[in-house]
Design a protein around this motif. Structure first.
Motif, PDB file in Angstrom:
ATOM      1  N   SER A 293     -13.176  44.038   2.752  1.00  0.00           N
ATOM      2  CA  SER A 293     -14.224  43.407   3.641  1.00  0.00           C
ATOM      3  C   SER A 293     -13.922  43.917   5.624  1.00  0.00           C
ATOM      4  O   SER A 293     -15.461  43.609   5.838  1.00  0.00           O
ATOM      5  CB  SER A 293     -14.175  42.248   3.552  1.00  0.00           C
ATOM      6  N   ALA A 294     -12.649  44.016   5.587  1.00  0.00           N
ATOM      7  CA  ALA A 294     -12.619  44.308   7.066  1.00  0.00           C
ATOM      8  C   ALA A 294     -12.669  45.803   6.967  1.00  0.00           C
ATOM      9  O   ALA A 294     -13.364  45.565   8.308  1.00  0.00           O
ATOM     10  CB  ALA A 294     -10.513  43.793   7.129  1.00  0.00           C
ATOM     11  N   TYR A 295     -12.702  46.879   6.247  1.00  0.00           N
ATOM     12  CA  TYR A 295     -13.274  48.339   7.557  1.00  0.00           C
ATOM     13  C   TYR A 295     -14.316  48.372   6.684  1.00  0.00           C
ATOM     14  O   TYR A 295     -14.520  49.190   6.944  1.00  0.00           O
ATOM     15  CB  TYR A 295     -11.954  48.772   6.795  1.00  0.00           C
ATOM     16  N   GLY A 296     -14.825  47.550   5.345  1.00  0.00           N
ATOM     17  CA  GLY A 296     -16.356  48.100   5.406  1.00  0.00           C
ATOM     18  C   GLY A 296     -16.271  49.533   4.066  1.00  0.00           C
ATOM     19  O   GLY A 296     -17.491  50.125   3.828  1.00  0.00           O
TER      20      GLY A 296
ATOM     21  N   LEU B 237      -6.349  53.838  12.962  1.00  0.00           N
ATOM     22  CA  LEU B 237      -6.549  54.172  11.463  1.00  0.00           C
ATOM     23  C   LEU B 237      -7.830  53.676  10.649  1.00  0.00           C
ATOM     24  O   LEU B 237      -8.237  53.770  10.167  1.00  0.00           O
ATOM     25  CB  LEU B 237      -5.180  54.628  10.525  1.00  0.00           C
ATOM     26  N   LYS B 238      -7.466  51.545  10.986  1.00  0.00           N
ATOM     27  CA  LYS B 238      -7.400  50.720  10.841  1.00  0.00           C
ATOM     28  C   LYS B 238      -8.920  51.082  10.988  1.00  0.00           C
ATOM     29  O   LYS B 238     -10.135  50.227  10.748  1.00  0.00           O
ATOM     30  CB  LYS B 238      -6.778  49.091  11.101  1.00  0.00           C
ATOM     31  N   SER B 239      -9.018  51.255  12.685  1.00  0.00           N
ATOM     32  CA  SER B 239     -10.250  51.252  13.269  1.00  0.00           C
ATOM     33  C   SER B 239     -11.856  52.206  12.894  1.00  0.00           C
ATOM     34  O   SER B 239     -12.601  52.124  12.765  1.00  0.00           O
ATOM     35  CB  SER B 239     -10.171  50.789  14.897  1.00  0.00           C
ATOM     36  N   ARG B 240     -10.582  53.262  13.035  1.00  0.00           N
ATOM     37  CA  ARG B 240     -11.817  54.800  13.027  1.00  0.00           C
ATOM     38  C   ARG B 240     -11.545  55.631  12.021  1.00  0.00           C
ATOM     39  O   ARG B 240     -13.082  56.023  11.326  1.00  0.00           O
ATOM     40  CB  ARG B 240     -10.996  55.170  14.128  1.00  0.00           C
TER      41      ARG B 240
END
Length: 268
Positions: free
Chosen positions: A164-167, A123-126
């Motif tokens: 900030s981490a995931y835009g 979920l975080k990365s995609r």
């Protein structure tokens, strides 16, 4: 008429998930569509069982919508496994979907776990990097930000970390005994508080689904994110204040406080 798609799980009691999303989007003046990630046997008191759709079938549902009635906004709710998350991300990227609202549903209001631990990383990365805005509550934001949240200052730091981490923009929802339903928006390096008043209504099952769906509906109608959030909060507050209670012998029940109401007429 503007259109919106909900990608989420079901709630046979009607107060959360796909059922709440469709009602909310309709009441907020857009044509509502759905792609079901899972059949969830739940009600306001708990989750009994989850039967997932296959990634292939979920992809076919999303294709069926975009190939015929491309949505002006997409709300993503409960997604419980990596395969489903990958499918959603792939299809939304393929169709260049816009105005994506990611509600990172991890735990039901009743306490039932709705997502596997390994799916949190997917979920975080995609999904979060695709979102115009993510709408975590405090427990979800603690997982996403990797920190405890006890104060309004913690909310600001956590929202900044996630954004900030995931835009993506982040609307960190208050409540959970921290404040009077004040929500904090982090967007493009800046923060803004949306003040709310806690309403003494025990029937809050599906409130998060309703808020995120109302935000998606208002984004679909062309409102900028801060105004879409304010309109969604006004809608949810009016729904909660209406105090609709459909329970019959099972204690406080909030099946679908967003069904009807004079409070909604001014929001269309």
């Amino acid at each position: 008429m503007k259109t919106a798609l909900s990608i989420a799980g079901t709630d046979p009691s009607g107060g959360a998930g796909i059922q709440a999303d469709l009602k909310t989007m309709t009441m907020n003046g857009v044509y509502a569509m759905s792609a079901i990630t899972a059949l969830v046997a739940q009600n306001t008191t708990g989750v009994k069982e989850i039967v997932e759709a296959s990634p292939q079938f979920l992809g076919q549902q999303i294709d069926a919508v975009f190939e015929d009635i491309p949505p002006d906004a997409v709300k993503i709710g409960m997604v419980s496994s990596c395969g489903l998350i990958e499918t959603i991300a792939d299809r939304l990227c393929f169709y260049a979907a816009k105005n994506i609202v990611a509600d990172p549903v991890m735990v039901a209001t009743s306490g039932g776990r709705l997502i596997s631990p390994e799916a949190v990383d997917a979920l975080k990365s995609r999904l979060l990097p695709l979102a115009a805005v993510a709408t975590p509550n405090i427990p979800e934001a603690e997982i996403l930000a990797g920190m405890a949240i006890h104060t309004k200052e913690d909310m600001e730091r956590a929202a900044g970390r996630i954004g900030s981490a995931y835009g993506c923009a982040v609307l960190l929802k208050g409540g959970h005994n921290l404040n009077d339903a004040d929500d904090f928006l982090y967007q493009n390096g800046r923060g803004r508080w949306f003040l709310g008043k806690r309403i003494a209504n025990p029937n809050t099952h599906g409130a998060g689904c309703t808020l995120s769906s109302a935000i998606a509906a208002n984004l679909a109608k062309g409102f900028e994110l801060p105004m879409a959030i304010q309109r969604a909060k006004d809608y949810l507050s009016g729904a909660l204040a209406a105090m609709l209670d459909l329970g019959r012998g099972q204690g406080p029940v909030q099946h679908s406080f967003n069904l009807t109401g004079e409070f909604a007429k001014g929001l269309l």
